[in-house]
Design a protein around this motif. Structure first.
Motif, PDB file in Angstrom:
ATOM      1  N   ASN A  11       0.836  -1.202   0.000  1.00  0.00           N
ATOM      2  CA  ASN A  11       0.000   0.000   0.000  1.00  0.00           C
ATOM      3  C   ASN A  11       0.876   1.259   0.000  1.00  0.00           C
ATOM      4  OD1 ASN A  11      -2.658  -1.390   0.325  1.00  0.00           O
ATOM      5  ND2 ASN A  11      -1.746  -2.013   2.271  1.00  0.00           N
ATOM      6  N   PRO A  12       1.494   1.549  -1.145  1.00  0.00           N
ATOM      7  CA  PRO A  12       2.395   2.715  -1.212  1.00  0.00           C
ATOM      8  C   PRO A  12       1.667   4.048  -1.137  1.00  0.00           C
ATOM      9  CG  PRO A  12       2.103   1.761  -3.388  1.00  0.00           C
ATOM     10  CD  PRO A  12       1.437   0.826  -2.422  1.00  0.00           C
ATOM     11  N   ILE A  13       0.352   4.014  -1.403  1.00  0.00           N
ATOM     12  CA  ILE A  13      -0.471   5.225  -1.364  1.00  0.00           C
ATOM     13  C   ILE A  13      -1.578   5.012  -0.331  1.00  0.00           C
ATOM     14  CG2 ILE A  13      -2.042   6.711  -2.674  1.00  0.00           C
ATOM     15  CD1 ILE A  13      -0.503   5.921  -5.185  1.00  0.00           C
ATOM     16  N   PRO A  14      -1.780   5.933   0.594  1.00  0.00           N
ATOM     17  CA  PRO A  14      -2.842   5.758   1.600  1.00  0.00           C
ATOM     18  C   PRO A  14      -4.217   5.616   0.949  1.00  0.00           C
ATOM     19  CG  PRO A  14      -1.381   7.564   2.199  1.00  0.00           C
ATOM     20  CD  PRO A  14      -1.028   7.180   0.797  1.00  0.00           C
ATOM     21  N   ARG A  15      -5.052   4.809   1.537  1.00  0.00           N
ATOM     22  CA  ARG A  15      -6.427   4.684   1.054  1.00  0.00           C
ATOM     23  C   ARG A  15      -7.104   6.051   1.068  1.00  0.00           C
ATOM     24  NH1 ARG A  15      -9.926   0.973   4.370  1.00  0.00           N
ATOM     25  NH2 ARG A  15     -11.445   1.694   2.847  1.00  0.00           N
ATOM     26  N   GLY A  16      -7.814   6.364  -0.006  1.00  0.00           N
ATOM     27  CA  GLY A  16      -8.498   7.644  -0.114  1.00  0.00           C
ATOM     28  C   GLY A  16      -7.690   8.697  -0.837  1.00  0.00           C
ATOM     29  N   ALA A  17      -6.382   8.489  -0.980  1.00  0.00           N
ATOM     30  CA  ALA A  17      -5.532   9.458  -1.665  1.00  0.00           C
ATOM     31  C   ALA A  17      -5.648   9.276  -3.171  1.00  0.00           C
ATOM     32  CB  ALA A  17      -4.084   9.302  -1.216  1.00  0.00           C
ATOM     33  N   GLU A  18      -5.118  10.243  -3.917  1.00  0.00           N
ATOM     34  CA  GLU A  18      -5.150  10.204  -5.367  1.00  0.00           C
ATOM     35  C   GLU A  18      -3.772  10.558  -5.923  1.00  0.00           C
ATOM     36  OE1 GLU A  18      -7.522  13.478  -6.998  1.00  0.00           O
ATOM     37  OE2 GLU A  18      -7.561  14.316  -4.980  1.00  0.00           O
ATOM     38  N   THR A  19      -3.622  10.363  -7.211  1.00  0.00           N
ATOM     39  CA  THR A  19      -2.347  10.667  -7.853  1.00  0.00           C
ATOM     40  C   THR A  19      -2.493  11.661  -8.998  1.00  0.00           C
ATOM     41  OG1 THR A  19      -2.602   8.758  -9.330  1.00  0.00           O
ATOM     42  CG2 THR A  19      -1.388   8.410  -7.276  1.00  0.00           C
ATOM     43  N   ASP A  20      -3.720  12.076  -9.301  1.00  0.00           N
ATOM     44  CA  ASP A  20      -3.942  12.998 -10.428  1.00  0.00           C
ATOM     45  C   ASP A  20      -4.561  14.311  -9.968  1.00  0.00           C
ATOM     46  OD1 ASP A  20      -6.377  11.985  -9.702  1.00  0.00           O
ATOM     47  OD2 ASP A  20      -7.092  11.628 -11.739  1.00  0.00           O
ATOM     48  N   HIS A  21      -4.123  14.786  -8.824  1.00  0.00           N
ATOM     49  CA  HIS A  21      -4.611  16.045  -8.264  1.00  0.00           C
ATOM     50  C   HIS A  21      -4.285  17.199  -9.209  1.00  0.00           C
ATOM     51  CE1 HIS A  21      -4.859  19.379  -5.337  1.00  0.00           C
ATOM     52  NE2 HIS A  21      -5.633  18.569  -4.617  1.00  0.00           N
ATOM     53  N   PRO A  22      -5.141  18.238  -9.283  1.00  0.00           N
ATOM     54  CA  PRO A  22      -4.844  19.385 -10.143  1.00  0.00           C
ATOM     55  C   PRO A  22      -3.509  20.055  -9.843  1.00  0.00           C
ATOM     56  CG  PRO A  22      -7.137  19.452  -9.451  1.00  0.00           C
ATOM     57  CD  PRO A  22      -6.489  18.339  -8.683  1.00  0.00           C
ATOM     58  N   LEU A  23      -3.016  19.886  -8.613  1.00  0.00           N
ATOM     59  CA  LEU A  23      -1.740  20.497  -8.236  1.00  0.00           C
ATOM     60  C   LEU A  23      -0.668  19.435  -7.978  1.00  0.00           C
ATOM     61  CD1 LEU A  23      -3.114  23.279  -5.842  1.00  0.00           C
ATOM     62  CD2 LEU A  23      -2.422  23.515  -8.236  1.00  0.00           C
ATOM     63  N   ALA A  24      -0.800  18.296  -8.673  1.00  0.00           N
ATOM     64  CA  ALA A  24       0.147  17.197  -8.464  1.00  0.00           C
ATOM     65  C   ALA A  24       1.568  17.572  -8.859  1.00  0.00           C
ATOM     66  CB  ALA A  24      -0.306  15.970  -9.252  1.00  0.00           C
ATOM     67  N   ASP A  25       1.722  18.574  -9.731  1.00  0.00           N
ATOM     68  CA  ASP A  25       3.074  18.956 -10.155  1.00  0.00           C
ATOM     69  C   ASP A  25       3.869  19.601  -9.026  1.00  0.00           C
ATOM     70  OD1 ASP A  25       1.211  21.055 -10.311  1.00  0.00           O
ATOM     71  OD2 ASP A  25       2.544  22.235 -11.588  1.00  0.00           O
ATOM     72  N   VAL A  26       3.164  20.172  -8.041  1.00  0.00           N
ATOM     73  CA  VAL A  26       3.866  20.793  -6.913  1.00  0.00           C
ATOM     74  C   VAL A  26       3.665  20.007  -5.622  1.00  0.00           C
ATOM     75  CG1 VAL A  26       3.813  23.112  -7.888  1.00  0.00           C
ATOM     76  CG2 VAL A  26       1.906  22.337  -6.457  1.00  0.00           C
ATOM     77  N   MET A  27       2.850  18.945  -5.675  1.00  0.00           N
ATOM     78  CA  MET A  27       2.616  18.115  -4.496  1.00  0.00           C
ATOM     79  C   MET A  27       2.672  16.635  -4.884  1.00  0.00           C
ATOM     80  SD  MET A  27      -0.363  20.133  -2.318  1.00  0.00           S
ATOM     81  CE  MET A  27      -1.555  20.151  -3.646  1.00  0.00           C
ATOM     82  N   PRO A  28       3.854  16.148  -5.276  1.00  0.00           N
ATOM     83  CA  PRO A  28       3.964  14.721  -5.623  1.00  0.00           C
ATOM     84  C   PRO A  28       4.050  13.893  -4.334  1.00  0.00           C
ATOM     85  CG  PRO A  28       6.104  15.804  -5.817  1.00  0.00           C
ATOM     86  CD  PRO A  28       5.118  16.874  -5.439  1.00  0.00           C
ATOM     87  N   ASP A  29       3.844  12.575  -4.377  1.00  0.00           N
ATOM     88  CA  ASP A  29       3.435  11.693  -5.439  1.00  0.00           C
ATOM     89  C   ASP A  29       1.942  11.352  -5.315  1.00  0.00           C
ATOM     90  OD1 ASP A  29       5.981  11.402  -6.602  1.00  0.00           O
ATOM     91  OD2 ASP A  29       6.524   9.862  -5.153  1.00  0.00           O
ATOM     92  N   TRP A  30       1.430  11.484  -4.107  1.00  0.00           N
ATOM     93  CA  TRP A  30       0.008  11.282  -3.846  1.00  0.00           C
ATOM     94  C   TRP A  30      -0.536  12.474  -3.083  1.00  0.00           C
ATOM     95  CZ3 TRP A  30      -1.115  11.551   1.262  1.00  0.00           C
ATOM     96  CH2 TRP A  30      -0.134  11.185   2.190  1.00  0.00           C
ATOM     97  N   GLN A  31      -1.862  12.674  -3.182  1.00  0.00           N
ATOM     98  CA  GLN A  31      -2.495  13.836  -2.577  1.00  0.00           C
ATOM     99  C   GLN A  31      -3.822  13.405  -1.941  1.00  0.00           C
ATOM    100  OE1 GLN A  31      -2.330  13.786  -6.162  1.00  0.00           O
ATOM    101  NE2 GLN A  31      -0.124  14.118  -6.056  1.00  0.00           N
TER     102      GLN A  31
END
Length: 284
Positions: free
Chosen positions: A186-206
């Motif tokens: 589970n590299p990404i917490p449940r409920g998080a996303e990876t295609d956030h509108p500001l993903a370029d300044v807040m990698p890797d999950w949001q």
């Protein structure tokens, strides 16, 4: 997970609605444990309403950008930290309010025949008990639970940072948690996303803070459903009260006269108003 636009909210739970809950229980016969569970549950929801409105009170004085139709809120560094603190307080109270509703279910075992050790189990039970309960509201409750867990149990999740943001579809400035992908299954917490509108300044999950108005409404919807079943069950077990239908109980808990528009979100309680506040707590 695909990023979703925030739905338009047209209904705002308020103190007058909760007054109706108090009034619906007046005159009903409850034992001491049942009475305390209901009273504490209603009181905690009033507290959740206050935490909800405190967030907007922090947003009100923020500078707004020019040149956009909405006017983005631009918090100072101090305002960002205040917003984070208030957001954490809100979701702690959300979790407590949900726990109090679980306590009501437990105290009325003759009606529900259930007892939950945690709120995840309570949320999973909702569609089993009430198949018509809003799927969107259940999603709100689960996302809020997951967000609160990430805030309060960092040792259980990938490390994360936070920032504040607003963007089309979520125009009110809010807290966003983000961080690098962890290791394992589970590299990404449940409920998080990876295609956030500001993903370029807040990698890797949001993970955007769930909208507090929508979450508060969803907790209120669950409270109404639980209290409806409680009152209906109480009238059926007592020879002193006429049996009351689900529709009749619902109308007591949600009177048609209650204005739940945005303009009335901060309306004051008729029960706890200046000069008629609850008795002060005693220092023991």
């Amino acid at each position: 997970m695909t990023h979703e636009m925030r739905p338009l909210i047209t209904r705002y739970a308020n103190a007058r609605l909760v007054d109706a809950w108090d009034e619906a229980f007046s005159g009903l016969t409850l034992n001491a444990f049942e009475r305390l569970a209901v009273t504490a549950g209603i009181e905690e929801y009033r507290r959740l309403l206050r935490r909800r409105d405190e967030l907007d009170a922090l947003r009100d004085p923020m500078t707004r950008s020019v040149g956009t139709s909405f006017g983005w809120q631009i918090p100072t560094t101090g305002q960002q930290h205040d917003l984070y603190d208030s957001t954490k307080s809100y979701f702690d109270t959300f979790y407590s309010s949900l726990s109090h509703l679980s306590s009501v279910v437990a105290r009325f075992s003759s009606i529900f025949q259930r007892n939950f050790s945690d709120n995840a189990s309570l949320i999973k039970w909702i569609p089993k008990r009430w198949p018509s309960f809003s799927h969107g509201a259940i999603q709100d409750l689960e996302r809020a639970r997951l967000f609160r867990a990430l805030l309060n149990h960092p040792q259980q999740f990938p490390v994360h940072n936070w920032n504040t943001a607003c963007f089309p579809g979520n125009e009110h400035v809010h807290v966003v948690l983000f961080g690098p992908k962890g290791r394992g299954k589970n590299p990404i917490p449940r409920g998080a996303e990876t295609d956030h509108p500001l993903a370029d300044v807040m990698p890797d999950w949001q993970f955007d803070a769930p909208d507090e108005v929508s979450v508060t409404n969803s907790v209120g919807n669950l409270a109404i459903q639980i209290l409806t079943d409680v009152i209906e069950g109480l009238t059926q077990r007592s020879s002193f009260h006429a049996n009351t239908s689900q529709v009749q109980v619902f109308r007591k808990l949600v009177p048609e006269t209650i204005d739940q528009s945005a303009a009335s979100r901060a309306i004051r309680s008729e029960i706890f108003k200046p000069g008629n506040d609850p008795a002060p707590r005693m220092d023991l």
